[in-house]
Design an enzyme around this catalytic site. Structure first.
Site, short mmCIF file in Angstrom:
data_model
loop_
_atom_site.label_atom_id
_atom_site.label_comp_id
_atom_site.label_asym_id
_atom_site.label_seq_id
_atom_site.Cartn_x
_atom_site.Cartn_y
_atom_site.Cartn_z
N ASP A 112 14.36 -3.78 6.48
CA ASP A 112 13.64 -5.12 6.05
C ASP A 112 14.53 -6.41 6.13
O ASP A 112 14.28 -7.61 6.00
CB ASP A 112 13.03 -5.24 4.60
N ASP A 137 5.97 -5.96 2.87
CA ASP A 137 6.16 -4.45 3.65
C ASP A 137 5.62 -3.52 2.81
O ASP A 137 5.27 -3.54 1.66
CB ASP A 137 7.86 -4.29 3.53
N ASP A 163 12.01 -3.84 0.52
CA ASP A 163 13.15 -3.32 -0.06
C ASP A 163 14.01 -2.48 0.77
O ASP A 163 15.10 -1.93 0.34
CB ASP A 163 12.12 -2.42 -1.00
#
Length: 727
Positions: free
Chosen positions: A621, A416, A617
């Site tokens: 996600d 990410d 995080d």
């Protein structure tokens, strides 16, 4: 029998006394799992049972009773803590066994030293060794026999008692045959030595997590009526204000309310560089205040602190069983009866084909002793204990042993962007207005609308607006469209703030040439552009910047060296994503991905044959972390993301993901190496014993060595080095 556990079961850890091999652990586990509403795993290395149970159908007393019915002792950890040290008792038995066995072995093996009727001295020396020093083996074998079960203790007990009994019959009866008093005594001494060294090594394997727990502060300087009062850590409550002076440990988790300093968090995160803190900064208990005086408000105490949660996660991981260990347990459960059968067949075979009672007896005893499956039971849990303990020291929390196998299989790692590759601290680098639009009006309307949102970009815009124009207006009809933007009514204007592409496609708005040029320039620099419109026209853009973490490029290079394909996943536009990917060295980019579609992107990679790891995080996600074959949550992120992951990285450094994969893979290699040598040892040694080529004393030494080898091989994991160390 299948046991159904309640939707919200209670969990308890029981300390088990009396286990001597993997068969014991398997037997206790089977006994507990027969109880209604219970799921249990018993770990031979940690000597603990991790039990989930339905309190409406069974209680802790029933669990303890089930263990005791199997012939062992169980208690809650606090109940056993003050008991005798088993290592001390073992050492006393070992000392007596060695003192008596050494002269006995010398006397039996050096003929010139033998004198008339020396066998009676051998009987006197061997009897206390076999019966007193070896009593734990005989007691366990008897208890197991009462339940119709044979374990490693059964093999040792039968072997040593057979040697002593045969020798006594020969001596007392005056038979013309050899005596084996030294065999029973020396085997007992060697196995006690192996048990003692094994117990010490097992204790060392759990030192990492014990040391972590002992790092906590013992006292706190609490502010009471403006005065500093020193109180025990157990008396701290949420809301207490306490002072931390330079060089002192922070007493518990909290928020800094006064003062600035730098905090050494290395014991939690593995990061060597202290972190700057100021009013509003969160700090963790047991970390060290390196410079200034700070006042902290306690937000979590006792079992709720980060340190306690880390210890709990590690304990749960150590209590679990890898799939390969369950296979070992099944093998161990049938191994001992098979060995007894082989020993009896060996005895019969030698008597039939050779006729030598002495040779038949020696070979049969050697089979019993060499085949003890102790090393098999230690192979997995000791490596798991050391590996997870070392991980905790480096800020890597592995949730369970099944995770290890996944790290070996992964081929692709998805990163990410925001908060993982970048710092996740958004700030407004530039504000560009359309022709005829007033800057203060743009800041007022867009800032007021974004002030109702919690998104990091929205917070950055709202803070910039508040800094420049002061008080922001209240909003009406606020709507948040995840991943696209927000809509609100501010001072009678219908305001839309969001992605430029969304404003174009969803609302049919057109960007004037000056804003289009500014947008393209910002995206070419790798920055994010957010557009603001009201009353049907685009009025300006905000250029949002997010710094790339200094360690991200090194982390990506390390991941590629591990043979992984790296993929950057982001909701940003393709141009911005490509710039970030190029800067850190990521091979593939998936841009313009809405939060709700992240898990679908992971699934698409899996359908293409990839085994996918995901590092993230944020709350958005969590579905992707759960979908991935291996989920790694950056610990600086949200509790939801951490809960959905398989591995938690307490540090925000992406290189911790590299450490996690390397450590997990090395732990798995150690487990497989341990199992190979444990199996190979038995496979190679049993035929030698059957053939009469293995002396029982040598067999006992080899058996003890195999267990010690497995434990010491696992201890090598303590020397695992992080890629972050020394940087």
């Amino acid at each position: 029998m299948t046991t159904t556990v309640a939707d919200s079961p209670e969990r308890v850890h029981l300390e088990i006394e009396g286990m001597t091999c993997a068969s014991c652990a398997a037997r206790i586990e089977k006994k507990l799992n027969r109880l209604e509403g219970v799921e249990a795993t018993v770990n031979y290395a940690t000597e603990e049972a991790a039990v989930s149970f339905d309190p409406e159908r069974v209680d802790v007393d029933a669990l303890i009773a089930a263990v005791e019915a199997a012939g062992y002792r169980a208690a809650l950890p606090s109940d056993i803590a003050g008991g005798d040290d088993p290592t001390r008792l073992l050492r006393r038995r070992l000392q007596v066994a060695v003192i008596l066995s050494v002269p006995l072995a010398v006397l039996a093996m050096v003929p010139p030293l033998q004198f008339g009727r020396w066998e009676w001295v051998a009987l006197a020396l061997s009897t206390p060794v076999v019966f007193w020093a070896g009593w734990p083996f005989h007691r366990a074998a008897f208890q197991n026999a009462r339940h119709g079960v044979a374990t490693m203790d059964t093999l040792i007990s039968i072997g040593t008692l057979a040697a002593w009994l045969w020798s006594t019959v020969v001596l007392v009866g005056g038979l013309a045959a050899d005596t084996y008093f030294e065999v029973g005594a020396v085997i007992t001494a060697l196995i006690l030595l192996g048990r003692y060294l094994e117990a010490r090594a097992k204790r060392r394997s759990g030192e990492a997590i014990r040391a972590l727990l002992e790092l906590g502060a013992k006292e706190a300087r609490v502010l009471r009526d403006g005065e500093e009062v020193l109180v025990p850590i157990g008396e701290l409550v949420v809301g207490d204000m306490f002072v931390v002076r330079p060089g002192e440990k922070i007493a518990t988790d909290g928020v800094v309310v006064e003062g600035v300093s730098a905090v050494d968090q290395s014991m939690l995160t593995g990061e060597p560089v202290p972190v700057e803190v100021a009013p509003g900064s969160e700090v963790a208990g047991a970390t060290i205040n390196t410079s200034g005086r700070v006042v902290v408000e306690a937000t979590k105490v006792g079992a709720d602190t980060a340190l306690a949660q880390i210890a709990r996660l590690v304990a749960e991981a150590q209590a679990g069983k890898a799939p390969i260990q369950r296979l070992v347990d099944r093998v161990s459960s049938v191994f001992v009866p098979i060995v007894i059968g082989i020993s009896l067949a060996t005895l019969s075979g030698w008597l039939v084909f050779d006729g030598s009672v002495s040779a038949a007896f020696t070979a049969a005893v050697a089979v019993l002793i060499i085949a003890c499956p102790c090393a098999l039971g230690l192979a997995t849990p000791t490596a798991l204990m050391v590996g997870t303990g070392r991980g905790a020291q480096l800020g890597i929390l592995i949730k369970g042993p099944e995770v290890l196998e996944q790290t070996r299989r992964i081929t692709t790692i998805v990163l990410d962007k925001t908060g993982t590759v970048t710092e996740g601290k958004m700030w407004v680098a530039d504000v560009v207005t359309a022709a005829g639009t007033d800057l203060r009006e743009l800041l007022h309307l867009a800032g007021s609308a974004e002030n109702a949102s919690e998104h990091p970009i929205a917070r950055a815009i709202a803070e910039r607006a508040h800094t420049e124009i002061g008080r922001l207006a209240s909003v009406e009809s606020f709507t948040n469209r995840a991943g696209m933007g927000i809509e609100a009514v501010v001072d009678g204007h219908a305001v839309v703030v969001g992605r430029p592409a969304t404003l174009e496609s969803e609302w049919g708005l057109r960007f004037p040439p000056d804003l289009t040029a500014a947008r393209e320039q910002a995206e070419a620099r790798g920055q994010t552009v957010v557009a603001a419109s009201w009353d049907g026209a685009v009025r300006g853009i905000f250029v949002i910047a997010d710094r790339i973490k200094q360690s991200s490029a090194d982390a990506v290079a390390e991941l590629r060296q591990l043979g992984l394909t790296t993929v950057l996943l982001t909701g940003d536009n393709a141009r911005t994503a490509a710039v970030v990917a190029a800067e850190v060295g990521v091979e593939r980019v998936r841009a313009d991905v809405l939060p709700s579609d992240k898990s679908a992107e992971v699934a698409r990679l899996q359908q293409a044959g990839e085994v996918v790891a995901m590092v993230g995080d944020g709350v958005n996600d969590a579905p992707a972390l759960a979908q991935a074959d291996l989920g790694l949550a950056i610990g600086t992120g949200t509790d939801v993301a951490i809960e959905a992951s398989d591995i938690t990285l307490v540090s925000g450094d992406l290189r911790a993901a590299v450490d996690a994969i390397r450590l997990a893979r090395r732990t798995l290699r150690t487990i497989k190496g341990n199992l190979f040598w444990a199996f190979a040892y038995n496979v190679a040694a049993i035929p030698l014993a059957v053939a009469g080529l293995l002396n029982p004393i040598v067999a006992a030494a080899a058996m003890a060595f195999s267990s010690i080898f497995v434990v010491t091989n696992s201890l090598r994991l303590r020397r695992f080095h992080s890629v972050r160390e020394g940087t």
